[in-house]
Design a protein around this motif. Structure first.
Motif: not given
Length: 255
Positions: A193, A71, A90
């Motif tokens: 992200e 990630l 995350e």
């Protein structure tokens, strides 16, 4: 005087006693041996743990870490990670964009835009040469290390001499005060992200406590605090406005 049978019995008892003493001594030496072997095994295991946990991180031939978390989205094709640890947390998925105009979004989030700043130079530093004192925090241009920072999110602070080179190649940065709450950091990480290409994200202790900032070549956005969706919109708008704007052919965008 003892009879011969009595003498034989005495000798037999003495021999049996000697054998019992020998057997007892052997068992004692065996137990000690087991204890010593156990201590040595534990010491070896402790040594291995120390080596594995305290040694330098594994790197490839270019010096890039090979243990970067998924990630963190570190792209080795875009540059070097310089051994910085990737941010594998995350992020929190952002909501829908509510304000698509950068100036309006920045104003609503209380952010200051500094656009079209003076170009401080774009020369590569020589080996061993100290980086310049960049005029702004974060830096927005200037002479820099020839090995640009790889796209990705990092837990370590990235030196300006590396990310300035990245910006010369169309990248932008997302930076935040380490004192920003974990919840707010993950909200910003979620923006990263959703479209990580061409972005270098990391904490910057030179920012004011709780601040968020973005930089591109000769362009800055300074936000003194995180204001939820308003800040998220401003970060998205700056990304879409200035990522790839200076050197568009260098940044493989996802859209």
């Amino acid at each position: 005087m003892a009879s011969k049978s009595e003498q034989r019995e005495r000798l037999r008892q003495e021999r049996l006693a000697a054998e019992r003493r020998a057997a007892a001594g052997g068992r004692g030496r065996m137990i000690v041996g087991y204890l010593v072997a156990g201590v040595i095994s534990v010491a070896v295991l402790i040594g291995l743990v120390i080596v594995l946990t305290s040694g330098d991180p594994a790197t490839d031939e270019q010096g890039n870490r090979v243990d970067a978390p998924e990630l963190a989205f570190i792209s080795q094709e875009s540059g070097f990670d310089h051994g910085y640890e990737g941010d594998g947390r995350e992020g929190t998925p952002p909501g829908d964009l509510e304000q698509g105009d950068l100036e309006t979004a920045a104003d609503e989030a209380g952010c200051e835009l500094e656009l079209d700043l003076k170009d401080e130079g774009n020369t590569h530093l020589s080996p061993g040469q100290d980086p310049p004192d960049y005029a702004t925090v974060p830096a927005n241009s200037g002479n820099h290390n020839p090995e640009q920072q790889a796209d990705g999110a990092y837990l370590d602070e990235v030196e300006p001499q590396y990310y300035v080179h990245s910006m010369e190649h169309g990248r932008i940065t997302i930076e935040y005060s380490p004192e920003l709450t974990e919840e707010d950091q993950l909200a910003i990480k979620g923006v990263f992200e959703e479209d990580s290409s061409g972005i270098v994200m990391f904490p910057n202790s030179d920012l004011d406590p709780g601040a968020v900032a973005m930089s591109g070549w000769t362009n800055l956005m300074q936000c003194p605090s995180f204001e939820g969706q308003a800040t998220i919109d401003a970060v998205r708008d700056f990304r879409d406005e200035y990522r790839g704007a200076y050197n568009p052919e260098s940044v493989p965008l996802a859209f």
